[in-house]
Design a protein around this motif. Structure first.
Motif, PDB file in Angstrom:
ATOM      1  N   ASN A  97       0.827  -1.198   0.000  1.00  0.00           N
ATOM      2  CA  ASN A  97       0.000   0.000   0.000  1.00  0.00           C
ATOM      3  C   ASN A  97       0.867   1.256   0.000  1.00  0.00           C
ATOM      4  O   ASN A  97       1.965   1.262   0.543  1.00  0.00           O
ATOM      5  N   LEU A  98       0.319   2.317  -0.596  1.00  0.00           N
ATOM      6  CA  LEU A  98       1.011   3.597  -0.666  1.00  0.00           C
ATOM      7  C   LEU A  98       0.050   4.674  -0.196  1.00  0.00           C
ATOM      8  O   LEU A  98      -1.015   4.866  -0.783  1.00  0.00           O
ATOM      9  N   ALA A  99       0.397   5.363   0.892  1.00  0.00           N
ATOM     10  CA  ALA A  99      -0.484   6.385   1.461  1.00  0.00           C
ATOM     11  C   ALA A  99       0.294   7.668   1.739  1.00  0.00           C
ATOM     12  O   ALA A  99       1.274   7.655   2.483  1.00  0.00           O
ATOM     13  N   PHE A 100      -0.157   8.769   1.138  1.00  0.00           N
ATOM     14  CA  PHE A 100       0.453  10.077   1.347  1.00  0.00           C
ATOM     15  C   PHE A 100      -0.627  11.052   1.791  1.00  0.00           C
ATOM     16  O   PHE A 100      -1.627  11.228   1.096  1.00  0.00           O
ATOM     17  N   GLY A 101      -0.426  11.679   2.935  1.00  0.00           N
ATOM     18  CA  GLY A 101      -1.391  12.651   3.430  1.00  0.00           C
ATOM     19  C   GLY A 101      -1.916  12.259   4.784  1.00  0.00           C
ATOM     20  O   GLY A 101      -2.115  11.067   5.064  1.00  0.00           O
ATOM     21  N   ALA A 102      -2.136  13.235   5.639  1.00  0.00           N
ATOM     22  CA  ALA A 102      -2.601  12.957   7.002  1.00  0.00           C
ATOM     23  C   ALA A 102      -3.851  12.086   6.990  1.00  0.00           C
ATOM     24  O   ALA A 102      -4.795  12.350   6.249  1.00  0.00           O
ATOM     25  N   ALA A 116      -3.307   5.876  -1.973  1.00  0.00           N
ATOM     26  CA  ALA A 116      -4.103   6.990  -1.453  1.00  0.00           C
ATOM     27  C   ALA A 116      -3.221   8.226  -1.334  1.00  0.00           C
ATOM     28  O   ALA A 116      -2.205   8.201  -0.640  1.00  0.00           O
ATOM     29  N   VAL A 117      -3.625   9.287  -2.011  1.00  0.00           N
ATOM     30  CA  VAL A 117      -2.854  10.529  -1.991  1.00  0.00           C
ATOM     31  C   VAL A 117      -3.791  11.677  -1.652  1.00  0.00           C
ATOM     32  O   VAL A 117      -4.699  12.002  -2.435  1.00  0.00           O
ATOM     33  N   GLY A 118      -3.613  12.267  -0.485  1.00  0.00           N
ATOM     34  CA  GLY A 118      -4.449  13.379  -0.072  1.00  0.00           C
ATOM     35  C   GLY A 118      -5.018  13.169   1.314  1.00  0.00           C
ATOM     36  O   GLY A 118      -5.098  12.038   1.815  1.00  0.00           O
ATOM     37  N   TYR A 119      -5.451  14.247   1.930  1.00  0.00           N
ATOM     38  CA  TYR A 119      -5.976  14.215   3.297  1.00  0.00           C
ATOM     39  C   TYR A 119      -7.177  13.284   3.406  1.00  0.00           C
ATOM     40  O   TYR A 119      -8.163  13.411   2.672  1.00  0.00           O
TER      41      TYR A 119
END
Length: 255
Positions: A97-102, A116-119
């Motif tokens: 998995n790849l997750a960027f953002g609070a 997932a990219v973004g808040y």
């Protein structure tokens, strides 16, 4: 000779790996921050930066966690990347998995191959896999839905278990929860759809009012705008079949 505390800590850590023949074969882990990689046993090639990042990891390998509580619950999941406060917080065994953002993918537990990219993108995802969410709260409520693509502010935001959907544009397919095989491209395209399947909308607010209508195709600004339950309609052009609500099997081509 004066032996520093840091040197003593390194010597003790190395020695503990071989005590009583119960070596912890962890290799090349890097951590910075209090309680990072706190529980690791044989997990290797992990990078954790931030308070309690990868706190629970035991045997997971090749993970990267940057941010407070990132990948906090991960135990055996591999090849995950989490950047941001609380990203992939509940992940335990989910991998790749790849997750960027609070708080992106905050609730994921076992879901694999998600991006997932973004808040708060994919915030409630638990077991859904192969999803892509880019944009503020896109696929926010998705829990078990798989193979979805959402790009844009709140795109597919309330989807829970629907699969194989594509939403590109701010609030595209916003209201849909469980449907599958839908394509919405454009600002608020198929905005109120919830129950309609196999619909395709391309253009600003195309098929905007559709609820349970199915097998419709709308190409153009506000094409089939008021359609609610109408089915098997094709509209090509700006505002074509604009006032159609329940009619079916219509074909219209306009400007």
């Amino acid at each position: 000779m004066k032996i520093t505390k840091a040197f003593t800590h390194i010597v003790i850590s190395i020695a503990l790996l071989f005590v009583c023949g119960t070596a912890h074969a962890q290799v090349a882990n890097t951590s910075a921050g209090q309680f990072t990689l706190n529980s690791v046993t044989t997990g290797s090639y992990n990078l954790a930066n931030g308070y309690a990042a990868m706190f629970s990891d035991t045997t997971g390998n090749n993970n990267t966690a940057n941010g407070t509580y990132a990948l906090y619950s991960n135990t055996t999941g591999n090849y995950n990347t989490a950047n941001g406060y609380g990203t992939l917080y509940h992940n335990t065994t989910g991998s790749d998995n790849l997750a960027f953002g609070a708080f992106s993918m905050h609730s994921n537990t076992t879901g694999p191959y998600d991006t997932a990219v973004g808040y708060e993108t994919l915030y409630f995802n638990t077991t859904g896999g192969d999803n892509t969410a880019i944009g503020y709260k896109s696929l926010f409520d998705n829990a078990t839905g798989a193979d979805n693509t959402a790009i844009g502010f709140n795109a597919l935001s309330v989807n829970t278990s629907g699969a194989g959907n594509t939403a590109v544009g701010s609030q595209a397919l916003y209201s849909d929860t469980t449907d599958a095989g839908i394509t919405a491209v454009g600002y608020k395209a198929l905005y109120t759809n919830n129950g309609g399947t196999q619909n395709s909308a391309f253009g600003y607010q195309a098929l905007y009012s559709n609820t349970t209508g199915y097998n419709n195709t709308a190409n153009g600004l506000r094409a089939l705008y008021y359609n609610t339950t109408g089915f098997e309609n094709t509209a090509n052009g700006v505002q074509t079949l604009y006032y159609n609500t329940t009619g079916g099997s219509n074909t219209a081509t306009g400007t």
